[in-house]
Design a protein around this motif. Structure first.
Motif, PDB file in Angstrom:
ATOM      1  N   SER A 102       0.572  -1.495  -0.131  1.00 51.04           N
ATOM      2  CA  SER A 102      -0.142   0.440   0.168  1.00 51.04           C
ATOM      3  C   SER A 102       0.804   1.378   0.018  1.00 51.04           C
ATOM      4  N   GLY A 103       1.815   1.391  -0.022  1.00 48.84           N
ATOM      5  CA  GLY A 103       3.006   2.498  -0.392  1.00 48.84           C
ATOM      6  C   GLY A 103       3.675   2.801   1.020  1.00 48.84           C
ATOM      7  N   GLU A 104       3.176   2.272   2.290  1.00 50.93           N
ATOM      8  CA  GLU A 104       4.037   2.580   3.728  1.00 50.93           C
ATOM      9  C   GLU A 104       5.134   2.069   3.782  1.00 50.93           C
ATOM     10  N   PRO A 105       5.982   2.640   4.452  1.00 52.96           N
ATOM     11  CA  PRO A 105       7.093   2.347   4.543  1.00 52.96           C
ATOM     12  C   PRO A 105       7.562   1.516   5.678  1.00 52.96           C
ATOM     13  N   VAL A 106       8.595   0.993   5.935  1.00 52.96           N
ATOM     14  CA  VAL A 106       8.257  -0.250   7.146  1.00 52.96           C
ATOM     15  C   VAL A 106       9.835  -0.968   7.557  1.00 52.96           C
ATOM     16  N   GLN A 107       9.997  -0.601   8.271  1.00 50.96           N
ATOM     17  CA  GLN A 107      11.781  -1.171   8.937  1.00 50.96           C
ATOM     18  C   GLN A 107      11.704  -2.520   8.668  1.00 50.96           C
ATOM     19  N   PHE A 108      13.003  -3.116   7.979  1.00 56.93           N
ATOM     20  CA  PHE A 108      12.641  -4.665   8.079  1.00 56.93           C
ATOM     21  C   PHE A 108      12.472  -5.797   9.022  1.00 56.93           C
ATOM     22  N   LYS A 109      13.269  -4.260  10.412  1.00 53.64           N
ATOM     23  CA  LYS A 109      12.912  -5.215  11.583  1.00 53.64           C
ATOM     24  C   LYS A 109      11.701  -5.642  12.518  1.00 53.64           C
ATOM     25  N   ASP A 110      10.951  -4.450  11.365  1.00 50.72           N
ATOM     26  CA  ASP A 110       9.617  -5.129  12.487  1.00 50.72           C
ATOM     27  C   ASP A 110       8.310  -5.578  11.868  1.00 50.72           C
ATOM     28  N   LEU A 111       9.274  -6.447  11.177  1.00 52.92           N
ATOM     29  CA  LEU A 111       8.017  -7.424   9.473  1.00 52.92           C
ATOM     30  C   LEU A 111       8.218  -8.813  10.534  1.00 52.92           C
ATOM     31  N   TRP A 112       8.464  -9.457  11.795  1.00 53.99           N
ATOM     32  CA  TRP A 112       8.605 -10.383  12.485  1.00 53.99           C
ATOM     33  C   TRP A 112       9.298 -10.078  14.130  1.00 53.99           C
ATOM     34  N   ASP A 113       8.476 -11.027  14.967  1.00 58.43           N
ATOM     35  CA  ASP A 113       9.086 -10.932  16.106  1.00 58.43           C
ATOM     36  C   ASP A 113      10.843 -11.208  15.886  1.00 58.43           C
ATOM     37  N   GLN A 114      11.055  -9.899  16.273  1.00 59.63           N
ATOM     38  CA  GLN A 114      12.950 -10.494  16.955  1.00 59.63           C
ATOM     39  C   GLN A 114      13.828 -11.737  17.731  1.00 59.63           C
ATOM     40  N   ASN A 115      12.648 -11.349  18.962  1.00 56.35           N
ATOM     41  CA  ASN A 115      12.993 -12.501  19.781  1.00 56.35           C
ATOM     42  C   ASN A 115      12.506 -13.721  19.816  1.00 56.35           C
ATOM     43  N   ASN A 116      11.614 -14.431  19.736  1.00 59.17           N
ATOM     44  CA  ASN A 116      11.121 -15.635  19.100  1.00 59.17           C
ATOM     45  C   ASN A 116      10.199 -15.865  17.496  1.00 59.17           C
ATOM     46  N   GLY A 117       9.972 -14.915  17.145  1.00 56.31           N
ATOM     47  CA  GLY A 117       9.078 -15.484  15.969  1.00 56.31           C
ATOM     48  C   GLY A 117      10.077 -16.195  14.616  1.00 56.31           C
ATOM     49  N   MET A 118       9.433 -16.764  14.250  1.00 55.17           N
ATOM     50  CA  MET A 118       9.837 -17.501  12.706  1.00 55.17           C
ATOM     51  C   MET A 118       9.119 -16.560  11.962  1.00 55.17           C
ATOM     52  N   ALA A 119      10.089 -16.179  10.582  1.00 60.71           N
ATOM     53  CA  ALA A 119       9.611 -15.617   9.416  1.00 60.71           C
ATOM     54  C   ALA A 119      10.201 -16.667   8.372  1.00 60.71           C
ATOM     55  N   VAL A 120      10.034 -16.610   6.635  1.00 61.18           N
ATOM     56  CA  VAL A 120      10.191 -17.219   6.132  1.00 61.18           C
ATOM     57  C   VAL A 120      10.410 -16.282   4.694  1.00 61.18           C
ATOM     58  N   VAL A 121      11.574 -15.422   4.595  1.00 60.03           N
ATOM     59  CA  VAL A 121      11.842 -14.468   3.762  1.00 60.03           C
ATOM     60  C   VAL A 121      11.543 -14.657   1.947  1.00 60.03           C
ATOM     61  N   ALA A 122      11.008 -14.251   1.202  1.00 59.09           N
ATOM     62  CA  ALA A 122      10.870 -15.137   0.153  1.00 59.09           C
ATOM     63  C   ALA A 122      11.648 -13.672  -0.795  1.00 59.09           C
ATOM     64  N   LEU A 123      12.997 -13.674  -1.623  1.00 63.08           N
ATOM     65  CA  LEU A 123      13.417 -12.399  -2.135  1.00 63.08           C
ATOM     66  C   LEU A 123      12.976 -12.884  -3.845  1.00 63.08           C
ATOM     67  N   LEU A 124      11.905 -11.631  -4.332  1.00 67.28           N
ATOM     68  CA  LEU A 124      11.920 -12.358  -5.448  1.00 67.28           C
ATOM     69  C   LEU A 124      12.615 -11.575  -6.714  1.00 67.28           C
ATOM     70  N   ARG A 125      12.675 -12.101  -7.801  1.00 68.33           N
ATOM     71  CA  ARG A 125      13.752 -10.834  -8.718  1.00 68.33           C
ATOM     72  C   ARG A 125      13.226  -9.793  -8.481  1.00 68.33           C
ATOM     73  N   HIS A 126      11.451  -9.203  -9.353  1.00 62.95           N
ATOM     74  CA  HIS A 126      11.296  -7.827  -9.572  1.00 62.95           C
ATOM     75  C   HIS A 126       9.462  -8.747 -10.238  1.00 62.95           C
ATOM     76  N   PHE A 127       8.489  -8.038  -9.751  1.00 63.71           N
ATOM     77  CA  PHE A 127       7.666  -7.965 -10.215  1.00 63.71           C
ATOM     78  C   PHE A 127       6.386  -8.061 -11.406  1.00 63.71           C
ATOM     79  N   GLY A 128       8.078  -8.071 -12.220  1.00 62.03           N
ATOM     80  CA  GLY A 128       7.351  -8.466 -14.018  1.00 62.03           C
ATOM     81  C   GLY A 128       7.838  -9.546 -13.931  1.00 62.03           C
ATOM     82  N   CYS A 129       8.893 -10.439 -13.071  1.00 58.01           N
ATOM     83  CA  CYS A 129       8.777 -11.550 -13.411  1.00 58.01           C
ATOM     84  C   CYS A 129       8.216 -12.813 -14.054  1.00 58.01           C
ATOM     85  N   PRO A 130       8.428 -13.370 -15.071  1.00 59.07           N
ATOM     86  CA  PRO A 130       7.166 -14.188 -15.611  1.00 59.07           C
ATOM     87  C   PRO A 130       7.187 -15.595 -14.392  1.00 59.07           C
ATOM     88  N   CYS A 131       8.604 -16.099 -14.190  1.00 61.76           N
ATOM     89  CA  CYS A 131       9.088 -17.596 -13.020  1.00 61.76           C
ATOM     90  C   CYS A 131       8.922 -17.166 -11.668  1.00 61.76           C
TER      91      CYS A 131
END
Length: 276
Positions: A102-131
């Motif tokens: 939606s365009g809101e800025p967010v720091q990476f550290k705020d995306l999940w609980d940095q103490n015990n939370g688990m996160a899967v971070v999937a970095l796509l190439r770019h939003f126009g990549c068919p794959c």
């Protein structure tokens, strides 16, 4: 169409403009798909370089394999950095600002609980990549499994929030799990591959041929308008990371376009690792 170009991938030596890496003599035998948690320099066509180090190579355990709690899980393309590493990957990317769909800025550290939370971070190439549309479709299908295991799915792509929304709305993909990194800051910080050779001429890209049906299905509502306006962004490669708190459990960088992390490995790790 971009897919046709991708299917012609043959060798990284076919073009002089490729991504180069500093030799890794100090870590012994490494699978080439593994995220380099030691000295690593990626140089693309425009001279972009990633940080020299992600962690101390002498602290890496079970190089060339997936490991958790000292157990060898696979002989393929990732491994775990010791929890005692002085140079922490989560801390490295923590202050980086990205954007919600939606365009809101967010720091990476705020995306999940940095103490015990688990996160899967999937970095796509770019939003126009068919794959990447195909991979995002697969991630969407397995998201309920991540949710039931208490694991947060974070999908990031190169491009603006507007481009992210195009993928999210047309694929579709849950917008609350989709983030934009217009300046590929996270990609650079984690040392992911970049360059024309990696994008079009890497043998790993041939894996796309084995997934033609799923690719065709994912591209039903595809539009090239999701491609970044800054066309240099299309040369970025992606990767997959799993964190528990600040501890890096799994790290893999894509060798070429369409060379994505095996999700059964990621699910196996997430479902067997206690959360909280």
């Amino acid at each position: 169409m971009a897919v046709a170009s991708l299917l012609q991938a043959t060798s990284t030596n076919l073009h002089p403009c490729v991504s180069y890496e500093k030799p890794l003599d100090h870590v012994g035998t490494l699978s080439s798909s593994s995220l380099v948690l030691g000295a690593n320099i990626n140089v693309g066509c425009n001279g972009r370089r990633s940080p020299l180090s992600l962690s101390h190579p002498d602290r890496i355990k079970n190089v060339g394999s997936i490991a958790y709690a000292g157990k060898r899980r696979s002989s393929v393309i990732s491994r775990v950095a010791s929890a005692s590493t002085a140079y922490n990957e989560a801390d490295l990317i923590a202050p980086i600002n990205i954007f919600t769909a939606s365009g809101e800025p967010v720091q990476f550290k705020d995306l999940w609980d940095q103490n015990n939370g688990m996160a899967v971070v999937a970095l796509l190439r770019h939003f126009g990549c068919p794959c990447c549309w195909e991979f995002a479709s697969t991630l969407k299908d397995v998201k309920p499994k991540f949710d039931s295991a208490g694991v947060k799915l974070i999908a990031i792509g190169v491009g603006t929030p507007e481009k992210a929304r195009i993928l999210g709305e047309r694929l579709p993909f849950p917008l609350d799990s989709l983030y934009a990194d217009p300046d590929h800051k996270v990609y650079d910080a984690l040392g992911l591959y970049y360059g024309l050779g990696r994008t079009f001429f890497n043998p790993a890209s041939a894996k796309v041929l084995t997934r033609f049906d799923s690719l065709q299905k994912a591209l039903k509502n595809y539009t090239i308008s999701a491609t970044p306006d800054d066309r240099s962004g299309v040369l970025q490669q992606g990767g997959m990371f799993v964190f528990k708190g600040k501890e890096l459990l799994y790290a893999r960088k894509d060798e070429g376009t369409g060379d994505h992390a095996p999700l059964d490995e990621v699910l196996n790790l997430c479902c067997k690792t206690p959360v909280g």
